[in-house]
Design an enzyme around this catalytic site. Structure first.
Site, PDB file in Angstrom:
ATOM      1  N   LYS A   1       4.919  11.999   0.584  1.00  0.00           N
ATOM      2  CA  LYS A   1       5.146  11.047  -0.497  1.00  0.00           C
ATOM      3  C   LYS A   1       3.885  10.204  -0.699  1.00  0.00           C
ATOM      4  CE  LYS A   1       7.399   7.846   2.728  1.00  0.00           C
ATOM      5  NZ  LYS A   1       8.610   7.082   3.014  1.00  0.00           N
TER       6      LYS A   1
ATOM      7  N   ARG B   1      18.363  -0.679   5.286  1.00  0.00           N
ATOM      8  CA  ARG B   1      17.627  -0.470   4.046  1.00  0.00           C
ATOM      9  C   ARG B   1      18.479   0.381   3.114  1.00  0.00           C
ATOM     10  NH1 ARG B   1      11.749   2.163   4.715  1.00  0.00           N
ATOM     11  NH2 ARG B   1      13.055   3.905   5.413  1.00  0.00           N
TER      12      ARG B   1
ATOM     13  N   TYR C   1     -19.667 -12.956  -7.887  1.00  0.00           N
ATOM     14  CA  TYR C   1     -18.917 -13.945  -8.653  1.00  0.00           C
ATOM     15  C   TYR C   1     -18.685 -15.222  -7.854  1.00  0.00           C
ATOM     16  CZ  TYR C   1     -17.705 -10.554 -12.310  1.00  0.00           C
ATOM     17  OH  TYR C   1     -17.750  -9.653 -13.344  1.00  0.00           O
TER      18      TYR C   1
ATOM     19  N   MET D   1     -14.397  -5.444  -9.390  1.00  0.00           N
ATOM     20  CA  MET D   1     -13.484  -4.372  -9.765  1.00  0.00           C
ATOM     21  C   MET D   1     -14.069  -2.992  -9.480  1.00  0.00           C
ATOM     22  SD  MET D   1     -11.770  -3.478 -13.466  1.00  0.00           S
ATOM     23  CE  MET D   1     -10.698  -4.910 -13.492  1.00  0.00           C
TER      24      MET D   1
END
Length: 830
Positions: free
Chosen positions: A500, A598, A725, A774
């Site tokens: 998964k 769960r 930044y 980013m």
């Protein structure tokens, strides 16, 4: 794998084989054997194949006799002859032996007896394959060589390698690898080396030996009857063990310390990207250069020099050939290409045996069109007419639908290639400028070329242009991790592998193909869409859906996906959907909540109602019942784990008691497999352990995923300035700052910035400076020798992913699954 030595020369009658291996023969059909087969998936030439039904802890080759007979195989080496063999398999010959692996090794040993020629046997902890391949490159211009394919140095790989010897062979070069005491004796008897080589002595497999000396003595068994032995005498352990073994042959020691050594290395000088080595051999001083500067390459070249000089290469020939040594690529790479193509890149060598290995790898991948791009094959000792007829036969048998030949020799033999869709070009540039290149679309393409042809130009043009940041995925490591956890299980215990979250970030499709190839019993994904992706990629294994959505029932039915059922609401909706489709007996997996709280049915209060609802319908049927340990990774939760197991055992037994068919029970996850092997029941679920993380202590098993990037730009930043930044990256000394093309959009966590984390540049720690952006991050490389374009490791082989997760106070799962899809995955297999 399946091998033969030379299609036109090597041949044994089945009667002769029976005599050589001391087998009792059942059947009397005539037959000629050229091919040895140990893996049913690699079958290519059934009519001339001898299949050895090997038994391992996890598998039994006898299971595949029926399928192989159906596919045309008629000759089998077995430990048990099938019942009613004369009526069920009327055209077959069975050679019965006590142990099929021993028979395979004995056949190779008897085959080796037929040849009186120099045989180089190579062992050591590291460097075996590099020394073998470099010896091949050094000797090939003047001699016909047979060598081990890739790293085939095991108890199975060695006999298959020695089987490649043929009447044209002038020198054989074979690797011998061991992992525990007692293994080298069989390999020694098969290879029967005339020259033994010990490359190095290191920590590999040390856990199976009481001391380094014991491992060294085991490796030196390969040299026992050799005429000469090559080794580095600067290693005290090696020298001590050689004295202890009382070796009677010629000792060809090389040394950088002992002037009396057979090959004394007088000087090693690095200059740029080359190294000049000055040595004394038989009282004469000579030099050679290699295009490498790392210590391993220098040591391996010296070992090769000693062997080559002993075999008759002159110092002048050595000086001419050493600078031409090529890097040894020991892996097949799978990459996304342009125009819907997928590239299997094996453009590092080109010979008939490595071609068959690559074609076998290719054949196991689903594709509508398979294309082989092949260069001239050098130095085979076979006439071009015969050689390319053999190439054609292999390509046809392996399912090649388009053939592109590059080189003057292969072009001249175009009529020998019996594939309708074919084209030929004298060089790579001619091919790249042709319509044949432009028209490559939606094809699985195997690149197989000799280095002088420059197939890297094809790779560069055909592969999809990607972000310079890549995630390398080692498929061999996946298999090694799988086998590690399988070692805890009984042979009959089944395995579910979790893929998964796109295979924990590694890429679900290629991971699934590898796992399917190694016969795992189930694959498991989170949602139906993930299962559909696998089915469309050709995955046929059973697939379990762990978090089925009610809107996806039709999809699951259409793509043969088996849902987990954890609530009455889900069960009722699924039954209703199945009835609507006219479905009966759809397999489902019942989840019991034993303490995770769960998802799942209560094993005490809900189980009777679960049974009642299941028994009063026919649309679905329980295939398995399972639960999940809360803390199997920690000894501190052992008491709670025991309570969980007791609840599950009682509830699952109650469910099984009302059904006549077998319902698989499973509760062990990765940590549970190690911690509670006695609770493995019918099946276990392997998740994070498959990807190289041992959940018991977070140490790395075999590294699967390596996140890499490169240095884009370097600049000098004076003390007092800031980087990034918000001026967060304050520079306190004159520094060299490098920019790398990876940011938080790629999965690099922002919390690693401002020197909280680091990456590796040329093996040294480079802290992140300032805020991570980013698309770009900045690192401090002030004290690290590097240039723009150098590689940067974010995590991987040398910087474990657990180092990042520990810094971030999280778990490795989050780091692995956080690598974004814009980072291209590159798969490789040794």
């Amino acid at each position: 794998m399946q091998y033969n030595s030379n299609h036109t020369i090597m041949k044994y009658s089945i009667e002769k084989v029976a005599t050589l291996i001391g087998a009792r023969r059942y059947g009397d059909k005539d037959g000629q054997i050229r091919w040895l087969l140990t893996d049913s998936r690699s079958l290519c030439f059934p009519e001339e194949t001898l299949f050895f039904a090997l038994k391992t802890q996890r598998n039994d080759g006898h299971r595949y006799i029926s399928d192989l007979y159906r596919r045309g195989v008629r000759h089998f080496v077995v430990e048990q002859v099938p019942e009613h063999y004369d009526t069920v398999y009327p055209d077959a010959d069975f050679l019965r032996v006590p142990h099929t692996l021993a028979a395979l090794q004995r056949l190779a040993e008897r085959h080796r007896d037929e040849f009186d020629l120099p045989i180089v046997g190579i062992t050591g902890s590291n460097g075996k394959t590099m020394v073998k391949e470099w010896l091949y490159q050094l000797l090939l211009p003047s001699q016909k060589i047979v060598r081990s394919p890739r790293s085939y140095n095991s108890q199975i790989g060695v006999p298959l390698s020695v089987w490649l010897l043929n009447e044209q062979t002038e020198v054989g070069i074979f690797e011998a690898g061991i992992s525990q005491p007692g293994e080298m004796y069989a390999l020694r008897d098969i290879i029967q080396p005339t020259i033994g080589v010990l490359t190095s002595l290191g920590a590999a497999h040390q856990e199976n030996f009481r001391s380094m000396e014991e491992k060294c003595m085991e490796k030196l068994e390969l040299m026992h009857d050799t005429e000469a032995m090559v080794y580095c005498s600067d290693n005290d352990t090696v020298s001590r063990c050689i004295r202890r073994m009382q070796y009677k042959g010629e000792k060809i020691a090389w040394s950088q310390c002992d002037e009396q050594a057979a090959l004394f290395v007088k000087e090693v000088v690095e200059k740029g990207h080359t190294t000049r080595i000055t040595y004394i051999w038989k009282e004469e001083e000579n030099t050679y250069s290699i295009p490498f500067i790392d210590d391993a390459s220098i040591d391996n070249s010296i070992t090769c020099a000693a062997v080559a000089l002993h075999l008759g290469l002159t110092p002048a020939q050595l000086a001419d050939r050493m600078p031409k040594l090529e890097p040894v690529a020991m892996r097949l790479e799978v990459k996304e290409g342009q125009r819907g193509c997928v590239i299997i890149n094996d453009s590092y060598n080109s010979d008939i045996n490595s071609l068959d290995i690559a074609l076998d790898f290719m054949q196991r991948r689903e594709a509508k069109k398979r294309t082989l791009i092949l260069s001239d094959i050098f130095q085979t000792g076979t006439s071009p007419e015969t050689l390319y007829a053999q190439v054609s036969e292999l390509a046809v048998k392996r399912g090649i639908t388009k053939f592109i030949g590059i080189g003057p020799e292969i072009s001249a033999q175009a009529d020998k290639i019996q594939i309708a869709d074919k084209a030929f070009f004298v060089s790579v540039p001619h091919f790249l400028s042709s319509d044949a290149f432009v028209n490559l679309r939606n094809e699985l393409v195997l690149l197989k070329g000799a280095r002088p042809f420059g197939f890297d130009q094809i790779t560069e043009q055909l592969e999809q242009k990607v972000h310079e940041t890549i995630l390398e995925v080692n498929l061999n490591a996946v298999v090694d991790n799988l086998n590690y956890f399988r070692s805890f299980l009984k042979p009959e215990t089944k395995m579910v592998c979790m893929i998964k979250a796109d295979g924990y970030g590694a890429g679900a499709v290629e991971i699934a193909k590898t796992l399917q190839d190694h016969r795992v019993d189930y694959l498991a994904v989170a949602v139906a869409d993930e299962g559909v992706t696998l089915r469309k990629a050709g995955i046929t294994a059973n697939i379990m859906i762990m978090n089925p959505e009610m809107t996806a029932f039709k999809t699951m039915f259409d793509y043969d996906l088996e849902p987990e059922v954890y609530s009455f609401r889900l069960m009722d909706a699924l039954i209703k959907a199945a009835r609507k489709e006219g479905i009966t007996g759809w397999p489902v997996h019942i989840k019991l909540d034993t303490g995770m709280h769960r998802l799942g049915f209560d094993p005490v209060h809900d189980i009777d109602e679960v049974i009642d609802r299941l028994k009063h319908q026919s649309a679905i049927i329980p295939r398995s019942v399972f639960s999940h340990f809360v803390g199997s990774d920690s000894d501190g939760f052992d008491e709670f784990s025991a309570q969980q197991f007791a609840l599950f055992d009682e509830g699952s037994r109650k469910l099984q008691s009302v059904f006549t068919h077998k319902i698989l029970r499973h509760i062990d996850n990765s940590a549970g497999i190690e911690h509670f092997p006695e609770r493995q029941m019918d099946m276990c679920r392997l998740g994070i352990g498959l990807y190289g993380i041992d959940p018991r202590d977070n140490h790395i098993l075999h590294t699967v995923s390596t996140l890499k990037t490169t240095i884009l730009q370097m600049r000098h930043v004076p003390a007092g300035e800031t980087v990034g930044y918000s001026r967060k990256g304050k520079i306190e000394r004159d520094s060299v700052i490098a920019a790398i093309p990876i940011g938080y959009a790629d999965g690099l966590n922002r919390h690693l910035g401002n020197r909280h984390g680091y990456c590796l540049v040329n093996g040294q720690k480079a802290p992140y400076v300032g805020n991570i952006c980013m698309d770009v991050a900045m690192i401090d490389v002030t004290d690290i020798p590097c240039v723009e374009g150098d590689q940067v490791e974010i995590f991987g082989e040398h910087l474990p992913v657990t180092a990042l997760s520990d810094t971030l106070d999280t778990i490795p799962y989050e780091v692995l699954t956080g690598v974004s899809n814009r980072v291209k995955r590159v798969y490789f297999q040794d």
